[in-house]
Scaffold this motif. Structure first.
Motif, mmCIF file in Angstrom:
data_model
loop_
_atom_site.group_PDB
_atom_site.id
_atom_site.type_symbol
_atom_site.label_atom_id
_atom_site.label_comp_id
_atom_site.label_asym_id
_atom_site.label_seq_id
_atom_site.Cartn_x
_atom_site.Cartn_y
_atom_site.Cartn_z
ATOM 1 N N ASP A 234 0.814 -1.219 0.000
ATOM 2 C CA ASP A 234 0.000 0.000 0.000
ATOM 3 C C ASP A 234 0.847 1.268 0.000
ATOM 4 O OD1 ASP A 234 -2.410 -1.416 0.069
ATOM 5 O OD2 ASP A 234 -2.303 -1.627 2.257
ATOM 6 N N THR A 235 2.129 1.109 -0.281
ATOM 7 C CA THR A 235 3.048 2.250 -0.227
ATOM 8 C C THR A 235 3.429 2.714 -1.630
ATOM 9 O OG1 THR A 235 3.996 1.432 1.858
ATOM 10 C CG2 THR A 235 5.280 3.071 0.624
ATOM 11 N N PRO A 236 3.156 3.982 -1.984
ATOM 12 C CA PRO A 236 3.646 4.510 -3.268
ATOM 13 C C PRO A 236 5.155 4.733 -3.182
ATOM 14 C CG PRO A 236 2.540 6.248 -2.046
ATOM 15 C CD PRO A 236 2.378 4.999 -1.234
ATOM 16 N N ILE A 237 5.919 4.096 -4.070
ATOM 17 C CA ILE A 237 7.381 4.129 -3.952
ATOM 18 C C ILE A 237 8.058 4.831 -5.125
ATOM 19 C CG2 ILE A 237 7.385 2.016 -2.571
ATOM 20 C CD1 ILE A 237 8.344 0.510 -5.076
ATOM 21 N N SER A 238 7.333 5.039 -6.209
ATOM 22 C CA SER A 238 7.910 5.706 -7.372
ATOM 23 C C SER A 238 6.794 6.434 -8.112
ATOM 24 C CB SER A 238 8.596 4.697 -8.308
ATOM 25 O OG SER A 238 9.284 5.348 -9.353
ATOM 26 N N THR A 239 7.148 7.528 -8.776
ATOM 27 C CA THR A 239 6.111 8.328 -9.433
ATOM 28 C C THR A 239 6.679 9.078 -10.624
ATOM 29 O OG1 THR A 239 4.363 9.958 -9.023
ATOM 30 C CG2 THR A 239 6.483 10.370 -7.973
ATOM 31 N N GLU A 240 5.789 9.436 -11.542
ATOM 32 C CA GLU A 240 6.181 10.252 -12.693
ATOM 33 C C GLU A 240 4.988 11.097 -13.117
ATOM 34 O OE1 GLU A 240 8.893 8.904 -16.000
ATOM 35 O OE2 GLU A 240 6.989 8.845 -17.091
ATOM 36 N N LEU A 241 5.237 12.389 -13.319
ATOM 37 C CA LEU A 241 4.218 13.288 -13.846
ATOM 38 C C LEU A 241 4.405 13.366 -15.353
ATOM 39 C CD1 LEU A 241 3.164 16.659 -12.288
ATOM 40 C CD2 LEU A 241 3.500 16.470 -14.738
ATOM 41 N N ILE A 242 3.321 13.135 -16.086
ATOM 42 C CA ILE A 242 3.367 13.049 -17.539
ATOM 43 C C ILE A 242 2.393 14.051 -18.142
ATOM 44 C CG2 ILE A 242 2.916 11.535 -19.531
ATOM 45 C CD1 ILE A 242 3.647 9.159 -17.692
ATOM 46 N N LEU A 243 2.860 14.802 -19.119
ATOM 47 C CA LEU A 243 2.023 15.761 -19.831
ATOM 48 C C LEU A 243 1.600 15.175 -21.171
ATOM 49 C CD1 LEU A 243 4.188 18.947 -19.132
ATOM 50 C CD2 LEU A 243 2.200 18.136 -17.842
ATOM 51 N N ILE A 244 0.430 15.554 -21.639
ATOM 52 C CA ILE A 244 -0.137 15.001 -22.872
ATOM 53 C C ILE A 244 -0.276 16.085 -23.919
ATOM 54 C CG2 ILE A 244 -2.128 13.824 -23.892
ATOM 55 C CD1 ILE A 244 -2.779 12.755 -21.090
ATOM 56 N N SER A 245 0.188 15.795 -25.134
ATOM 57 C CA SER A 245 -0.007 16.701 -26.262
ATOM 58 C C SER A 245 -0.305 15.871 -27.501
ATOM 59 C CB SER A 245 1.241 17.560 -26.503
ATOM 60 O OG SER A 245 1.071 18.390 -27.642
ATOM 61 N N GLY A 246 -1.519 15.992 -28.007
ATOM 62 C CA GLY A 246 -1.887 15.228 -29.200
ATOM 63 C C GLY A 246 -1.733 13.746 -28.962
ATOM 64 N N ASN A 247 -0.869 13.101 -29.771
ATOM 65 C CA ASN A 247 -0.676 11.647 -29.659
ATOM 66 C C ASN A 247 0.582 11.285 -28.875
ATOM 67 O OD1 ASN A 247 1.409 12.277 -31.403
ATOM 68 N ND2 ASN A 247 0.463 11.369 -33.216
ATOM 69 N N THR A 248 1.123 12.243 -28.112
ATOM 70 C CA THR A 248 2.406 12.048 -27.439
ATOM 71 C C THR A 248 2.297 12.262 -25.939
ATOM 72 O OG1 THR A 248 3.593 12.790 -29.421
ATOM 73 C CG2 THR A 248 4.828 12.788 -27.362
ATOM 74 N N LEU A 249 2.958 11.390 -25.177
ATOM 75 C CA LEU A 249 3.116 11.555 -23.738
ATOM 76 C C LEU A 249 4.513 12.125 -23.477
ATOM 77 C CD1 LEU A 249 1.713 8.139 -22.409
ATOM 78 C CD2 LEU A 249 0.463 10.269 -22.833
ATOM 79 N N TYR A 250 4.582 13.152 -22.615
ATOM 80 C CA TYR A 250 5.856 13.773 -22.262
ATOM 81 C C TYR A 250 6.175 13.501 -20.790
ATOM 82 C CZ TYR A 250 5.723 16.558 -26.573
ATOM 83 O OH TYR A 250 5.700 16.960 -27.882
ATOM 84 N N TYR A 252 7.756 14.323 -17.519
ATOM 85 C CA TYR A 252 8.175 15.635 -17.031
ATOM 86 C C TYR A 252 9.087 15.504 -15.815
ATOM 87 C CZ TYR A 252 7.760 20.543 -15.578
ATOM 88 O OH TYR A 252 8.017 21.841 -15.206
ATOM 89 N N LEU A 253 8.511 15.189 -14.658
ATOM 90 C CA LEU A 253 9.303 15.083 -13.436
ATOM 91 C C LEU A 253 8.826 13.880 -12.632
ATOM 92 C CD1 LEU A 253 9.256 18.861 -12.400
ATOM 93 C CD2 LEU A 253 11.232 17.612 -13.274
ATOM 94 N N GLY A 254 9.705 13.358 -11.793
ATOM 95 C CA GLY A 254 9.329 12.205 -10.988
ATOM 96 C C GLY A 254 10.330 11.943 -9.895
ATOM 97 N N GLY A 255 10.179 10.793 -9.240
ATOM 98 C CA GLY A 255 11.099 10.429 -8.170
ATOM 99 C C GLY A 255 10.819 9.032 -7.660
ATOM 100 N N THR A 256 11.749 8.526 -6.848
ATOM 101 C CA THR A 256 11.640 7.182 -6.274
ATOM 102 C C THR A 256 12.193 7.187 -4.864
ATOM 103 O OG1 THR A 256 11.863 6.099 -8.431
ATOM 104 C CG2 THR A 256 12.404 4.772 -6.509
ATOM 105 N N LEU A 257 11.526 6.488 -3.956
ATOM 106 C CA LEU A 257 12.025 6.359 -2.596
ATOM 107 C C LEU A 257 13.242 5.442 -2.565
ATOM 108 C CD1 LEU A 257 8.666 6.003 -0.613
ATOM 109 C CD2 LEU A 257 9.980 8.083 -1.107
ATOM 110 N N MET A 258 14.305 5.912 -1.915
ATOM 111 C CA MET A 258 15.584 5.212 -1.942
ATOM 112 C C MET A 258 15.490 3.783 -1.397
ATOM 113 S SD MET A 258 19.222 6.516 -0.372
ATOM 114 C CE MET A 258 18.594 6.513 1.311
ATOM 115 N N ASP A 259 14.665 3.558 -0.399
ATOM 116 C CA ASP A 259 14.595 2.239 0.237
ATOM 117 C C ASP A 259 14.059 1.152 -0.686
ATOM 118 O OD1 ASP A 259 15.559 3.400 2.521
ATOM 119 O OD2 ASP A 259 13.612 3.517 3.541
ATOM 120 N N PHE A 260 13.517 1.565 -1.853
ATOM 121 C CA PHE A 260 12.893 0.581 -2.745
ATOM 122 C C PHE A 260 13.609 0.471 -4.095
ATOM 123 C CE2 PHE A 260 9.678 1.971 0.240
ATOM 124 C CZ PHE A 260 9.092 0.779 0.643
ATOM 125 N N PHE A 261 14.812 1.041 -4.197
ATOM 126 C CA PHE A 261 15.571 0.957 -5.452
ATOM 127 C C PHE A 261 15.736 -0.472 -5.930
ATOM 128 C CE2 PHE A 261 18.202 5.145 -5.274
ATOM 129 C CZ PHE A 261 17.102 5.825 -5.758
#
Length: 365
Positions: A234-250, A252-261
């Motif tokens: 139940d723990t979120p350990i990694s994330t990414e923010l993605i922007l959408i333009s037309g038919n493309t995903l971009y 953008y920024l994200g991160g990961t908790l070190m304990d779960f590498f």
């Protein structure tokens, strides 16, 4: 033709800007995030050019930040122009006559000369909107952009280490939650992981965005945004923010908790995003580039799309008044160490030399 210089000083100004942006056929998401950095809004820095035809129709739009140069000479104030962070440059419809771009840049340069603008730095989009640019065009960074293919082909195209890491994530029962109706609580969950990552890697202060910055992105994107979370139990350990333009995903920024590498959540995340994109008929996933071309960050991103041709990110550099530019360079960098000066003088690679040169001293930026 008329060139109009528009200010963005309040919410009403920004809504007018957004309405103009949305009148174009295809919109890069970064154009909508223009006022997510409230500091720039409050400091009266945000502007945008519009080129209008005789009927008042907006043919070209380009946002920019007007910066006062931190030096006065005989009471004279100087300025320079830089595009907002991310992909920018002129926005126009693809069926527009390219002759209008020649007119656009001509009128922009005339305005610069009449208003004590010394230099211009533009971060262009990835759709070749740099055509007929009147400054120096620099191929600055290779961006990894991969095509979304059928599942079997996509899997076989991944580098072996990505497939291995994905299997490891799956065997550890990682799961993906791709949120396409982003709510404030999703942004807060993203932010906790993101900001802890920035602290861990001692990121540049420019990357320590506020929580409000990301909430503004979610609001301004008007649905053209995703946040992907990877969970262990139940723990979120990694994330990414993605922007959408037309038919493309971009990405953008994200991160990961070190304990779960050790669970390899980053690889797991990107493959899951590809699965999501495939089901919804997206064509491309843009991961961006490295800090410099072909560094370890670039190599990591390239491992997901080793067979795809990179897209080149171009920047534009323009000196409007060379005499004043050189004078500012000499005066504003007078206290820079000699050895640093020598490095800059010997540096012939304009991709990495600092521009404008008079701001290369950190105190002048």
């Amino acid at each position: 033709m008329e060139l109009v210089i528009n200010k963005i000083l309040n919410e009403e100004d920004f809504e007018l800007y957004l309405k103009t942006v949305e009148s174009f056929d295809i919109i890069n998401p970064f154009y909508k995030l223009l006022a997510s950095n409230i500091e720039e809004l409050l400091n009266d820095k945000l502007r945008y050019f519009t080129l209008k035809n005789d009927d008042g129709e907006v043919l070209v739009l380009m946002p920019f930040i007007l910066r006062k140069v931190p030096y006065l000479e005989d009471g004279q104030v100087y300025y320079d122009v830089i595009s907002p962070y991310g992909y920018s440059g002129p926005l126009f419809n693809q069926d527009m006559s390219r002759g209008h771009l020649i007119t656009f840049w001509k009128l922009v340069d005339e305005w610069y000369k009449a208003n004590n603008i010394i230099s211009e730095f533009v971060r262009f989009s990835l759709n070749h909107n740099f055509q007929f640019y009147s400054g120096v065009l620099i191929p600055t960074l290779s961006n990894v952009r991969g095509a979304i293919l059928d599942e079997e082909t996509q899997w076989s195209n991944l580098k072996q280490k990505v497939r291995t890491n994905y299997r490891k994530g799956a065997s550890n029962e990682l799961r993906a939650d791709i949120v396409d109706g982003v709510k404030p609580e999703d942004v807060e969950r993203f932010y906790r992981i993101y900001i802890s990552t920035m602290k861990r890697v001692n990121a540049d202060t420019d990357y320590f965005y506020s929580l409000d910055y990301f909430k503004n992105i979610a609001r301004l994107s008007k649905g053209k945004i995703l946040i992907t979370f990877i969970y262990k139990d139940d723990t979120p350990i990694s994330t990414e923010l993605i922007l959408i333009s037309g038919n493309t995903l971009y990405s953008y920024l994200g991160g990961t908790l070190m304990d779960f590498f050790n669970l390899r959540p980053n690889d797991f995340l990107k493959v899951e995003v590809m699965k999501w994109a495939r089901k919804r008929n997206f064509k491309y996933y843009n991961l961006g580039g490295g800090r410099v071309d072909f560094d370890s960050l670039y190599s990591y991103k390239k491992s997901f799309f080793p067979n795809d041709e990179d897209v080149i990110f171009y920047t534009g550099r323009k000196i409007i008044d060379k005499e004043v530019y050189d004078k500012l360079d000499k005066i504003m960098n007078a206290e820079v160490y000699l050895e640093k000066e020598e490095v800059m003088e010997e540096e012939n690679d304009s991709k990495i030399s600092f521009f404008p040169a008079y701001r290369r001293n950190a105190f002048n930026r």
